[in-house]
Design a protein around this motif. Structure first.
Motif, PDB file in Angstrom:
ATOM      1  N   LEU A  40     -42.380 -13.440  88.888  1.00 36.66           N
ATOM      2  CA  LEU A  40     -41.771 -13.172  90.188  1.00 36.66           C
ATOM      3  C   LEU A  40     -40.300 -13.588  90.156  1.00 36.66           C
ATOM      4  O   LEU A  40     -39.468 -12.859  89.665  1.00 36.66           O
ATOM      5  CB  LEU A  40     -42.541 -13.911  91.286  1.00 36.66           C
ATOM      6  CG  LEU A  40     -44.045 -13.589  91.349  1.00 36.66           C
ATOM      7  CD1 LEU A  40     -44.747 -14.509  92.319  1.00 36.66           C
ATOM      8  CD2 LEU A  40     -44.272 -12.142  91.713  1.00 36.66           C
ATOM      9  N   ASN A  41     -40.000 -14.754  90.647  1.00 43.19           N
ATOM     10  CA  ASN A  41     -38.619 -15.242  90.668  1.00 43.19           C
ATOM     11  C   ASN A  41     -38.261 -15.855  89.324  1.00 43.19           C
ATOM     12  O   ASN A  41     -39.053 -16.583  88.736  1.00 43.19           O
ATOM     13  CB  ASN A  41     -38.446 -16.312  91.751  1.00 43.19           C
ATOM     14  CG  ASN A  41     -38.778 -15.797  93.127  1.00 43.19           C
ATOM     15  OD1 ASN A  41     -38.759 -14.600  93.377  1.00 43.19           O
ATOM     16  ND2 ASN A  41     -39.099 -16.702  94.028  1.00 43.19           N
ATOM     17  N   GLU A  42     -37.052 -15.574  88.871  1.00 41.52           N
ATOM     18  CA  GLU A  42     -36.518 -16.168  87.660  1.00 41.52           C
ATOM     19  C   GLU A  42     -35.123 -16.681  87.977  1.00 41.52           C
ATOM     20  O   GLU A  42     -34.331 -15.981  88.599  1.00 41.52           O
ATOM     21  CB  GLU A  42     -36.383 -15.130  86.542  1.00 41.52           C
ATOM     22  CG  GLU A  42     -37.666 -14.484  86.112  1.00 41.52           C
ATOM     23  CD  GLU A  42     -37.403 -13.331  85.169  1.00 41.52           C
ATOM     24  OE1 GLU A  42     -37.360 -13.555  83.952  1.00 41.52           O
ATOM     25  OE2 GLU A  42     -37.206 -12.210  85.675  1.00 41.52           O
ATOM     26  N   TRP A  43     -34.835 -17.890  87.539  1.00 41.85           N
ATOM     27  CA  TRP A  43     -33.502 -18.440  87.741  1.00 41.85           C
ATOM     28  C   TRP A  43     -33.091 -19.169  86.482  1.00 41.85           C
ATOM     29  O   TRP A  43     -33.795 -20.078  86.032  1.00 41.85           O
ATOM     30  CB  TRP A  43     -33.495 -19.387  88.930  1.00 41.85           C
ATOM     31  CG  TRP A  43     -32.131 -19.665  89.485  1.00 41.85           C
ATOM     32  CD1 TRP A  43     -30.941 -19.143  89.077  1.00 41.85           C
ATOM     33  CD2 TRP A  43     -31.822 -20.544  90.557  1.00 41.85           C
ATOM     34  NE1 TRP A  43     -29.910 -19.629  89.826  1.00 41.85           N
ATOM     35  CE2 TRP A  43     -30.423 -20.496  90.749  1.00 41.85           C
ATOM     36  CE3 TRP A  43     -32.577 -21.372  91.368  1.00 41.85           C
ATOM     37  CZ2 TRP A  43     -29.776 -21.245  91.726  1.00 41.85           C
ATOM     38  CZ3 TRP A  43     -31.923 -22.111  92.341  1.00 41.85           C
ATOM     39  CH2 TRP A  43     -30.552 -22.044  92.524  1.00 41.85           C
ATOM     40  N   TYR A  44     -31.971 -18.764  85.906  1.00 39.43           N
ATOM     41  CA  TYR A  44     -31.524 -19.311  84.629  1.00 39.43           C
ATOM     42  C   TYR A  44     -30.132 -19.923  84.767  1.00 39.43           C
ATOM     43  O   TYR A  44     -29.283 -19.403  85.498  1.00 39.43           O
ATOM     44  CB  TYR A  44     -31.455 -18.213  83.561  1.00 39.43           C
ATOM     45  CG  TYR A  44     -32.768 -17.510  83.343  1.00 39.43           C
ATOM     46  CD1 TYR A  44     -33.833 -18.166  82.742  1.00 39.43           C
ATOM     47  CD2 TYR A  44     -32.952 -16.193  83.751  1.00 39.43           C
ATOM     48  CE1 TYR A  44     -35.034 -17.528  82.533  1.00 39.43           C
ATOM     49  CE2 TYR A  44     -34.157 -15.546  83.541  1.00 39.43           C
ATOM     50  CZ  TYR A  44     -35.191 -16.221  82.939  1.00 39.43           C
ATOM     51  OH  TYR A  44     -36.387 -15.585  82.738  1.00 39.43           O
ATOM     52  N   ARG A  45     -29.918 -20.991  83.999  1.00 38.06           N
ATOM     53  CA  ARG A  45     -28.596 -21.593  83.851  1.00 38.06           C
ATOM     54  C   ARG A  45     -28.331 -21.728  82.358  1.00 38.06           C
ATOM     55  O   ARG A  45     -29.188 -22.194  81.615  1.00 38.06           O
ATOM     56  CB  ARG A  45     -28.539 -22.974  84.504  1.00 38.06           C
ATOM     57  CG  ARG A  45     -28.715 -22.976  86.007  1.00 38.06           C
ATOM     58  CD  ARG A  45     -27.380 -22.650  86.694  1.00 38.06           C
ATOM     59  NE  ARG A  45     -27.523 -22.360  88.104  1.00 38.06           N
ATOM     60  CZ  ARG A  45     -27.426 -23.237  89.077  1.00 38.06           C
ATOM     61  NH1 ARG A  45     -27.219 -24.502  88.804  1.00 38.06           N
ATOM     62  NH2 ARG A  45     -27.534 -22.849  90.335  1.00 38.06           N
ATOM     63  N   ILE A  46     -27.138 -21.325  81.955  1.00 38.83           N
ATOM     64  CA  ILE A  46     -26.790 -21.303  80.532  1.00 38.83           C
ATOM     65  C   ILE A  46     -25.619 -22.244  80.296  1.00 38.83           C
ATOM     66  O   ILE A  46     -24.644 -22.248  81.058  1.00 38.83           O
ATOM     67  CB  ILE A  46     -26.429 -19.868  80.095  1.00 38.83           C
ATOM     68  CG1 ILE A  46     -27.626 -18.955  80.362  1.00 38.83           C
ATOM     69  CG2 ILE A  46     -26.006 -19.828  78.635  1.00 38.83           C
ATOM     70  CD1 ILE A  46     -27.270 -17.519  80.524  1.00 38.83           C
ATOM     71  N   ASP A  47     -25.712 -23.025  79.214  1.00 36.14           N
ATOM     72  CA  ASP A  47     -24.649 -23.935  78.812  1.00 36.14           C
ATOM     73  C   ASP A  47     -24.517 -23.844  77.296  1.00 36.14           C
ATOM     74  O   ASP A  47     -25.240 -24.519  76.552  1.00 36.14           O
ATOM     75  CB  ASP A  47     -24.971 -25.363  79.260  1.00 36.14           C
ATOM     76  CG  ASP A  47     -23.842 -26.345  78.960  1.00 36.14           C
ATOM     77  OD1 ASP A  47     -22.728 -25.891  78.608  1.00 36.14           O
ATOM     78  OD2 ASP A  47     -24.091 -27.558  79.057  1.00 36.14           O
ATOM     79  N   GLY A  48     -23.630 -22.974  76.835  1.00 31.19           N
ATOM     80  CA  GLY A  48     -23.442 -22.770  75.402  1.00 31.19           C
ATOM     81  C   GLY A  48     -24.685 -22.185  74.759  1.00 31.19           C
ATOM     82  O   GLY A  48     -25.135 -21.103  75.136  1.00 31.19           O
ATOM     83  N   ASP A  49     -25.245 -22.914  73.787  1.00 28.99           N
ATOM     84  CA  ASP A  49     -26.438 -22.451  73.078  1.00 28.99           C
ATOM     85  C   ASP A  49     -27.715 -23.070  73.630  1.00 28.99           C
ATOM     86  O   ASP A  49     -28.753 -23.087  72.960  1.00 28.99           O
ATOM     87  CB  ASP A  49     -26.315 -22.769  71.585  1.00 28.99           C
ATOM     88  CG  ASP A  49     -25.358 -21.816  70.880  1.00 28.99           C
ATOM     89  OD1 ASP A  49     -25.045 -20.755  71.455  1.00 28.99           O
ATOM     90  OD2 ASP A  49     -24.930 -22.134  69.756  1.00 28.99           O
ATOM     91  N   LYS A  50     -27.643 -23.566  74.855  1.00 26.10           N
ATOM     92  CA  LYS A  50     -28.821 -24.105  75.536  1.00 26.10           C
ATOM     93  C   LYS A  50     -28.915 -23.454  76.912  1.00 26.10           C
ATOM     94  O   LYS A  50     -27.904 -23.079  77.501  1.00 26.10           O
ATOM     95  CB  LYS A  50     -28.734 -25.621  75.671  1.00 26.10           C
ATOM     96  CG  LYS A  50     -28.750 -26.349  74.335  1.00 26.10           C
ATOM     97  CD  LYS A  50     -28.887 -27.843  74.515  1.00 26.10           C
ATOM     98  CE  LYS A  50     -28.863 -28.581  73.199  1.00 26.10           C
ATOM     99  NZ  LYS A  50     -29.926 -28.308  72.312  1.00 26.10           N
ATOM    100  N   ALA A  51     -30.119 -23.325  77.398  1.00 27.84           N
ATOM    101  CA  ALA A  51     -30.322 -22.762  78.733  1.00 27.84           C
ATOM    102  C   ALA A  51     -31.576 -23.381  79.330  1.00 27.84           C
ATOM    103  O   ALA A  51     -32.433 -23.912  78.605  1.00 27.84           O
ATOM    104  CB  ALA A  51     -30.466 -21.242  78.663  1.00 27.84           C
ATOM    105  N   GLU A  52     -31.658 -23.313  80.644  1.00 26.84           N
ATOM    106  CA  GLU A  52     -32.842 -23.775  81.354  1.00 26.84           C
ATOM    107  C   GLU A  52     -33.211 -22.711  82.369  1.00 26.84           C
ATOM    108  O   GLU A  52     -32.356 -21.948  82.837  1.00 26.84           O
ATOM    109  CB  GLU A  52     -32.579 -25.107  82.061  1.00 26.84           C
ATOM    110  CG  GLU A  52     -32.332 -26.244  81.102  1.00 26.84           C
ATOM    111  CD  GLU A  52     -32.078 -27.572  81.803  1.00 26.84           C
ATOM    112  OE1 GLU A  52     -31.877 -27.587  83.036  1.00 26.84           O
ATOM    113  OE2 GLU A  52     -32.082 -28.588  81.095  1.00 26.84           O
ATOM    114  N   GLY A  53     -34.491 -22.668  82.706  1.00 31.10           N
ATOM    115  CA  GLY A  53     -34.934 -21.683  83.683  1.00 31.10           C
ATOM    116  C   GLY A  53     -36.172 -22.129  84.421  1.00 31.10           C
ATOM    117  O   GLY A  53     -37.004 -22.865  83.879  1.00 31.10           O
ATOM    118  N   GLU A  54     -36.268 -21.682  85.662  1.00 32.15           N
ATOM    119  CA  GLU A  54     -37.480 -21.860  86.458  1.00 32.15           C
ATOM    120  C   GLU A  54     -38.029 -20.473  86.740  1.00 32.15           C
ATOM    121  O   GLU A  54     -37.313 -19.596  87.219  1.00 32.15           O
ATOM    122  CB  GLU A  54     -37.179 -22.572  87.772  1.00 32.15           C
ATOM    123  CG  GLU A  54     -38.405 -22.748  88.626  1.00 32.15           C
ATOM    124  CD  GLU A  54     -38.131 -23.466  89.943  1.00 32.15           C
ATOM    125  OE1 GLU A  54     -39.111 -23.690  90.682  1.00 32.15           O
ATOM    126  OE2 GLU A  54     -36.967 -23.798  90.234  1.00 32.15           O
TER     127      GLU A  54
END
Length: 174
Positions: free
Chosen positions: A72-86
């Motif tokens: 359903l919902n996807e939210w990503y944050r990217i910082d260089g070669d790392k990322a996080e998501g819910e």
């Protein structure tokens, strides 16, 4: 532009998780995790993501005649070669009893994911899952005929997707 491309890749990893589980495609599920990735799947499993994928096919999925997973919902944050998501997800699990009756469990969860880019390839390095809600009820078989009647999904290589979509072969990897 790079951020959009990375977000698209992270979305593909989430879609591959769903397809890998629902079509019982172990190679596809294994391909979304780094070898040293960790999976924390509540009380069900905690440990190596590689061993999680093996556990899914060996111990979890065999009791279900059908599963479907929807992102359903996807939210990503990217910082260089790392990322996080819910990621918010709905899942459906149908289990058949020896007497032929069936029950279906419908559940919602959220996954908290860490992704990394190693040697130019983005994959999941860590995933944790929390449950939002779950409900279970008997399957009403009459709903699968008449007005709602159509071919049923298959949790294997007999699914219509393999016959109709030549660009989605079994054993595909990301």
């Amino acid at each position: 532009m790079r951020e959009l491309l990375v977000k698209d890749r992270l979305h593909e990893l989430e879609m591959a998780y769903c397809r890998g589980v629902d079509r019982r495609d172990a190679a596809l599920l294994h391909s979304i995790f780094f070898e040293d990735a960790i999976e924390e799947h509540g009380d069900m499993y905690s440990g190596s993501a590689t061993e999680f994928a093996d556990w899914v096919f060996r111990d979890f999925l065999p009791k279900y005649e059908l599963t479907t997973h929807y992102v359903l919902n996807e939210w990503y944050r990217i910082d260089g070669d790392k990322a996080e998501g819910e990621t918010h997800r709905l899942s459906y699990h149908r289990e058949r009893a020896a007497d032929g009756s069936a029950t279906e469990a419908i559940a919602a969860c959220r996954t908290f994911n860490r992704y990394e880019c190693r040697d130019g390839v983005w994959k999941i390095s860590y995933r944790s899952v929390v449950r939002d809600w779950v409900t279970q009820r008997p399957v009403d078989a009459s709903l699968y005929h008449g007005h709602f009647g159509m071919a049923l999904s298959q949790p294997n290589d007999q699914d219509d997707s393999y016959r109709l979509l030549s660009l989605f072969p079994r054993g595909d990897r990301l």
